[in-house]
Design an enzyme around this catalytic site. Structure first.
Site, PDB file in Angstrom:
ATOM      1  N   PHE A 104      13.956  18.765   7.590  1.00 10.42           N
ATOM      2  CA  PHE A 104      14.983  18.183   6.857  1.00 10.42           C
ATOM      3  C   PHE A 104      15.910  17.778   7.757  1.00 10.42           C
ATOM      4  O   PHE A 104      16.508  18.333   8.311  1.00 10.42           O
ATOM      5  CB  PHE A 104      15.588  19.166   5.639  1.00 10.42           C
ATOM      6  CG  PHE A 104      16.680  18.555   4.966  1.00 10.42           C
ATOM      7  CD1 PHE A 104      16.714  18.160   3.645  1.00 10.42           C
ATOM      8  CD2 PHE A 104      18.050  18.461   5.638  1.00 10.42           C
ATOM      9  CE1 PHE A 104      17.943  17.806   3.083  1.00 10.42           C
ATOM     10  CE2 PHE A 104      18.900  17.611   4.918  1.00 10.42           C
ATOM     11  CZ  PHE A 104      18.941  17.394   3.723  1.00 10.42           C
ATOM     12  N   GLU A 105      16.114  16.478   7.583  1.00 13.48           N
ATOM     13  CA  GLU A 105      17.284  15.687   8.270  1.00 13.48           C
ATOM     14  C   GLU A 105      17.448  14.413   7.861  1.00 13.48           C
ATOM     15  O   GLU A 105      16.698  13.608   7.474  1.00 13.48           O
ATOM     16  CB  GLU A 105      16.934  15.632   9.926  1.00 13.48           C
ATOM     17  CG  GLU A 105      15.794  14.938  10.338  1.00 13.48           C
ATOM     18  CD  GLU A 105      15.705  15.075  12.038  1.00 13.48           C
ATOM     19  OE1 GLU A 105      16.136  15.490  12.472  1.00 13.48           O
ATOM     20  OE2 GLU A 105      14.575  14.091  12.099  1.00 13.48           O
TER      21      GLU A 105
END
Length: 395
Positions: free
Chosen positions: A292-293
């Site tokens: 997740f980014e």
């Protein structure tokens, strides 16, 4: 003949920085902060148990201008991004359904899928059926994916065997090494993203639990944020033994890239997991879990990161060790970016097995507030958020 004064000053600064890093490597954690077993195991109260609100405004809400084909759209220059294989289609569909349900059906940002092979007609048909937004299907150039010419094949094979003996996960999978290298230094160079600035990385089989009612990309832009994360972990030090020493070498030659308000203390903390710091030669191994980014690609495209990545790439650790994009991204952000421009998206409920980010909010369903992991109790030790909160804060 003596050196000019300006050169003497630069040389002096470089020596001081080098000495500082050497001190970080060999310093001994205070006994007061370490248990008899050698590990600091005290856990602070998870802030996700407290009521979770949206980030501070202004927040851009969905309206008609976010319709898929609106001629004057309010969407900014951003995409949802996924590196995925045809065989991972079912997992990708599941992740898409979660993110479309909780967020993107309101904002209709495009999906951009990357693969080192051609996408099948079935993959395209089924993914496009999950969203009203545009889907783009891109093939990775071979020169971005294949093992570079300066890597010795025999040494790679021998290194992989040694890493496997040390129980380093995925160490014998060539494609995993290639994936980590591509995610570290090549995805933002793909021609399909040449005119795109922000991205939200999504992997197959992840889950999203909470309704998000504002445009996260516009929030990043309006608040001058570079990077957003949900989960902050310790890495396996056996996978990255030379990453920090190579970083020190780079900084000794490029001290001007170090940001004044950096997160060095997060990167070098030795109190909470001293054995990680020792094995990783002075690096805490704390990193943002990059499956997740939400980030601004201008940082990766900047001079500091490009020079840093090129230095690491030539060092060979993506193949001779198992450097991941998560520690590479995290070290670069911790050193070269102002820490205030890195944001914890505490309001976005997320799971990538076995870890969670579970807010306490009526907007969340299927995620127990404060839950960090699923599985063995020892997994709690992998939580590095308390170190980030200690040195940087909870913004």
């Amino acid at each position: 003949m003596g050196l000019p004064k300006a050169m003497r000053v630069v040389a002096g600064i470089t020596v001081l920085i080098f000495c500082y890093f050497i001190l970080q490597i060999f310093r001994t954690p205070s006994a007061a902060n370490v248990s008899s077993a050698g590990h600091k195991l005290d856990y602070v109260r998870d802030p996700n148990l407290d009521f979770t609100r949206e980030p501070e405004g202004p927040l851009r809400r969905a309206d008609d201008s976010y319709a898929p084909d609106h001629p004057n759209t309010s969407r900014i220059n951003a995409t949802i991004l996924s590196l995925v294989r045809n065989s991972e289609l079912d997992g990708m569909i599941q992740a898409m359904r979660d993110l479309e349900r909780t967020w993107n059906h309101k904002f209709n940002y495009p999906w951009t899928f990357f693969n080192d092979d051609d996408f099948t007609a079935e993959f395209k048909r089924r993914t496009q059926a999950e969203t009203k937004a545009e889907c783009r299907y891109e093939k990775i150039p071979k020169e971005h994916w294949e093992m570079p010419g300066w890597i010795n094949e025999g040494l790679f094979q021998e290194s992989a065997k040694l890493l496997k003996e040390q129980k380093v996960q995925y160490s014998e999978q060539r494609s995993y090494h290639q994936m980590c290298r591509w995610n570290s230094g090549f995805f933002y160079r793909h021609p399909a993203l040449a005119h795109t600035r922000y991205y939200w990385r999504v992997e197959p089989n992840v889950h999203f639990f909470c309704d998000v009612d504002y445009d996260v990309f516009r929030w990043m832009h309006d608040h001058n944020k570079t990077y957003g994360f949900t989960i902050n972990l310790y890495d396996s030090p056996e996978s990255i033994p030379s990453l920090w020493p190579e970083t020190i070498k780079f900084l000794a030659g490029h001290p001007h890239h170090l940001a004044p308000n950096n997160a060095m203390k997060w990167l070098t903390d030795a109190d909470r997991r001293p054995e990680n710091n020792r094995k990783a030669m002075g690096y805490s191994t704390c990193h943002f879990w990059s499956n997740f980014e939400i980030a601004d690609m201008e940082f990766w495209r900047g001079q500091a990161y490009e020079e840093y990545f090129d230095h690491l790439d030539r060092a060979g650790g993506f193949f001779y060790e198992r450097w991941g994009d998560a520690p590479v991204h995290s070290i670069a952000l911790g050193l070269f970016e102002d820490a205030s421009r890195i944001h914890w998206f505490r309001d976005i409920g997320y799971q990538h097995i076995p870890f969670f980010n579970c807010p306490n909010s009526p907007k969340c369903r299927g995620c127990e507030a404060g839950k960090f992991m699923e599985g063995e109790e020892w997994l709690k030790r992998d939580d590095c958020r308390p170190v980030w909160f200690k040195y940087v804060g909870m913004d």
